[in-house]
Design a protein around this motif. Sequence first.
Motif, PDB file in Angstrom:
ATOM      1  N   ASP A  24      -2.925   4.324   5.473  1.00 21.00           N
ATOM      2  CA  ASP A  24      -1.513   4.086   5.149  1.00 21.00           C
ATOM      3  C   ASP A  24      -1.256   2.600   4.926  1.00 21.00           C
ATOM      4  N   ARG A  28       0.072   1.709   1.346  1.00 16.22           N
ATOM      5  CA  ARG A  28       1.533   1.791   1.433  1.00 16.22           C
ATOM      6  C   ARG A  28       2.203   1.236   0.176  1.00 16.22           C
ATOM      7  N   SER A  89      -4.158   9.796   4.172  1.00 15.11           N
ATOM      8  CA  SER A  89      -2.986   8.926   4.089  1.00 15.11           C
ATOM      9  C   SER A  89      -1.719   9.704   3.749  1.00 15.11           C
ATOM     10  N   GLN A  91       1.018   8.257   3.130  1.00  9.71           N
ATOM     11  CA  GLN A  91       1.647   7.488   2.056  1.00  9.71           C
ATOM     12  C   GLN A  91       1.141   7.950   0.692  1.00  9.71           C
ATOM     13  N   LYS A  94       2.585  11.280  -0.318  1.00  7.97           N
ATOM     14  CA  LYS A  94       3.948  11.216  -0.853  1.00  7.97           C
ATOM     15  C   LYS A  94       3.911  11.046  -2.367  1.00  7.97           C
TER      16      LYS A  94
END
Length: 225
Positions: A24, A28, A89, A91, A94
Amino acid sequence: MSMSAEPCNKPSQDHAQNHERLMDKVYRRQRYLYDFTRKYYLLGRDRLIRDLALAPGERLVEIGCGTGRNLVAIARAYPQAHLFGLDASAQMLKTAALQVRRAGLSHRITLVQGLAEQLSPAIFGQDAFEHALFSYSLSMIPDWRGALAAARAALAPEGQLHVVDFGDLAGLPVPVRRMLEGWLKAFHVTPRVELLAEIERGVRQNGQFRVLPGRYAFAFSDRRM
């Protein structure tokens, strides 16, 4: 087929959380530019996708699916295949979920958060996969041998494992190789030269194997490696 970003069961909670936090941290912000920048040096991915030859109804899991770029491309190339993605991850997932929704493929691509070495078809509600794919992810997985073993165990008896990743870089000019090695290290990337050596020694006899110029990368496919 539903989309999920729920984490899978984690036998080693501390190890899982540490690696997930690291991934992450790395991605990110990178996740917003990842696909644009990586297309220039994550070579061999599209050819591998073209060579998959997925039959209608076959299931493929990508381990370390990242932004979902490959899964979307595979879904478009093989409209009757069922696809699954695993990544450490949250992130990156997403971004992957957003890409999948934008492509209108949420009914065909299922995403789950988890570590590669803990892959199990059951976390996707499946009994096995016909294909398992590592695309420039083994070089970022600390327990890469465990990840390969988990992928092999998740395959159906005639299932195929596919790998594309960095090579040993031995054919590049020394200054270029050193610069690239330093750059990769900054992103926690370690080329799996042991795996490449095993393949070249003939440990895997029946697969399809190629090395890119400069030994920059290699691609390999085999049945239940």
